[in-house]
Design an enzyme around this catalytic site. Structure first.
Site, short mmCIF file in Angstrom:
data_model
loop_
_atom_site.label_atom_id
_atom_site.label_comp_id
_atom_site.label_asym_id
_atom_site.label_seq_id
_atom_site.Cartn_x
_atom_site.Cartn_y
_atom_site.Cartn_z
N SER A 12 -19.71 8.76 -18.87
CA SER A 12 -20.39 8.96 -20.12
C SER A 12 -21.86 8.54 -19.77
O SER A 12 -22.14 7.17 -19.40
CB SER A 12 -19.62 7.76 -21.15
OG SER A 12 -20.68 7.49 -22.13
N HIS A 37 -20.43 13.62 -20.07
CA HIS A 37 -19.77 13.24 -21.51
C HIS A 37 -21.03 12.50 -22.19
O HIS A 37 -21.81 11.46 -21.76
CB HIS A 37 -18.78 12.19 -21.30
CG HIS A 37 -18.09 11.77 -22.63
ND1 HIS A 37 -17.04 12.78 -23.14
CD2 HIS A 37 -18.53 10.56 -23.58
CE1 HIS A 37 -16.83 12.12 -24.25
NE2 HIS A 37 -17.46 10.91 -24.47
N ASP A 39 -22.25 10.74 -25.63
CA ASP A 39 -21.66 10.21 -26.70
C ASP A 39 -22.77 10.29 -27.82
O ASP A 39 -23.92 9.40 -27.93
CB ASP A 39 -21.40 8.90 -26.69
CG ASP A 39 -20.09 8.51 -25.75
OD1 ASP A 39 -19.13 9.38 -26.34
OD2 ASP A 39 -20.13 7.97 -24.59
N MET A 41 -23.85 8.89 -31.62
CA MET A 41 -23.53 7.94 -32.67
C MET A 41 -24.53 8.05 -33.76
O MET A 41 -25.74 7.85 -33.69
CB MET A 41 -23.11 6.76 -31.99
CG MET A 41 -22.24 6.65 -31.03
SD MET A 41 -22.04 4.72 -30.33
CE MET A 41 -21.16 5.13 -28.96
N HIS A 70 -19.46 14.37 -27.54
CA HIS A 70 -18.38 13.62 -28.49
C HIS A 70 -19.28 12.97 -29.63
O HIS A 70 -20.11 12.17 -29.64
CB HIS A 70 -18.03 12.47 -27.65
CG HIS A 70 -17.15 11.68 -28.33
ND1 HIS A 70 -16.59 10.55 -27.74
CD2 HIS A 70 -16.49 11.60 -29.44
CE1 HIS A 70 -15.71 9.61 -28.61
NE2 HIS A 70 -15.58 10.29 -29.74
N MET A 72 -19.77 11.16 -32.62
CA MET A 72 -19.08 10.08 -33.49
C MET A 72 -19.85 10.11 -34.74
O MET A 72 -20.66 9.12 -35.06
CB MET A 72 -18.97 8.92 -32.85
CG MET A 72 -17.87 8.87 -31.86
SD MET A 72 -18.12 7.60 -30.38
CE MET A 72 -19.23 8.61 -29.50
N MET A 141 -9.04 7.86 -28.16
CA MET A 141 -9.93 6.93 -27.98
C MET A 141 -9.09 5.66 -27.77
O MET A 141 -8.24 5.38 -28.32
CB MET A 141 -10.80 6.36 -29.21
CG MET A 141 -11.80 7.44 -29.74
SD MET A 141 -13.23 7.74 -28.52
CE MET A 141 -13.65 5.93 -28.07
N ASP A 177 -10.72 8.20 -23.72
CA ASP A 177 -12.15 7.89 -23.41
C ASP A 177 -12.00 6.28 -24.06
O ASP A 177 -11.62 5.95 -25.17
CB ASP A 177 -12.85 8.56 -24.70
CG ASP A 177 -14.42 8.28 -24.83
OD1 ASP A 177 -14.91 7.29 -23.85
OD2 ASP A 177 -15.28 8.85 -25.50
#
Ligand code: DX5
Ligand code: ZN
Length: 223
Positions: A12, A37, A39, A41, A70, A72, A141, A177
């Site tokens: 990540s 990966h 992330d 957010m 990913h 979120m 998760m 993850d």
């Protein structure tokens, strides 16, 4: 992207140096990671803010392997096209982040990406029972999403096992993850996972040699 159940290590970049993302990606790929990966957010679905589609597009040319994005964010639907155009290979959304998961997953495939669904720790595996054939990846998760460096939640191991059963012989990756280390990785693999995200456990030390050594430690622990 062709499907295989070989172990995938997906560092990540949340734990990378954000001022040198391109270089950091070269370094982890040189050291043998399988996927990268990313992330995303929004400070709303999760209590932290990271990057948006412009940064994802900017790092695209640096990723030679697979860009595993990913999301979120809530809602996700209005941004799927932007993340697809930014060059995502896999787009994973959260089952908890919208009321029309079936439609959202279909949209991701229609945009030409692999479709992933993620479950936070309190969401049962059955949440995806009726959309499983719309999924290319299921992300469990093993921390509450929002931050790197948290401790692995062992409570999620039975869920991983259950999802492996539900997947059966479908070509669906089962990705984990949060809190993945050489200590917790083998538990995930034993429960049926085939892709592991690791942020702090890969980037600790801060040099390319450390990244290589850290990934090797995870792979060897899983043998
Ligand atoms: C958490 C993110 C993870 C996180 C993993 O919300 O989705 O990808 O960065 O970090 P570690 O491996 O440090 O738990
Ligand atoms: Zn993640």
């Amino acid at each position: 992207m062709t499907f295989s159940r070989d172990l995938k290590i997906a560092p990540s970049i949340l734990s990378a140096d954000f001022a040198r993302l391109g270089e950091e990606i070269h370094d982890i790929e040189d050291q043998g990671c399988d996927w990268v990966h990313v992330d995303v957010m929004d400070g709303h679905f999760v209590p932290n803010l990271t990057i948006g589609p412009n940064v994802v597009a900017a790092i695209r040319s640096h990723v030679k392997t697979v860009m595993d994005v990913h999301l979120m964010i809530e809602p996700a639907d209005p941004y799927l096209e932007a993340f697809a155009k930014a060059g995502s290979d896999i787009i994973t959304i959260h089952a908890e982040a919208g009321p029309h998961l079936d439609r959202s997953l279909s949209s991701i495939r229609d945009l030409g990406c692999k479709a992933g669904v993620s479950l936070t720790p309190s969401t049962p595996p059955e949440a995806i029972e009726y959309v499983i054939d719309r999924c290319d990846l299921i992300l469990v998760m093993t921390v509450n999403p929002g931050f790197g460096g948290q401790s692995f939640l062992h409570s999620q191991l039975p869920k991983i096992r259950k999802l492996r059963e539900m997947i059966g012989d479908r070509d669906i990756w089962l990705e984990i993850d949060g809190g993945v280390t050489p200590q917790t990785a083998p538990l995930c693999i034993e429960a049926g996972a085939d892709a592991l995200v690791a942020g702090s456990a890969v980037f600790k030390g801060g040099t390319p040699a450390d990244y290589g050594k850290n990934m090797k430690a995870i792979r060897e622990a899983c043998r």
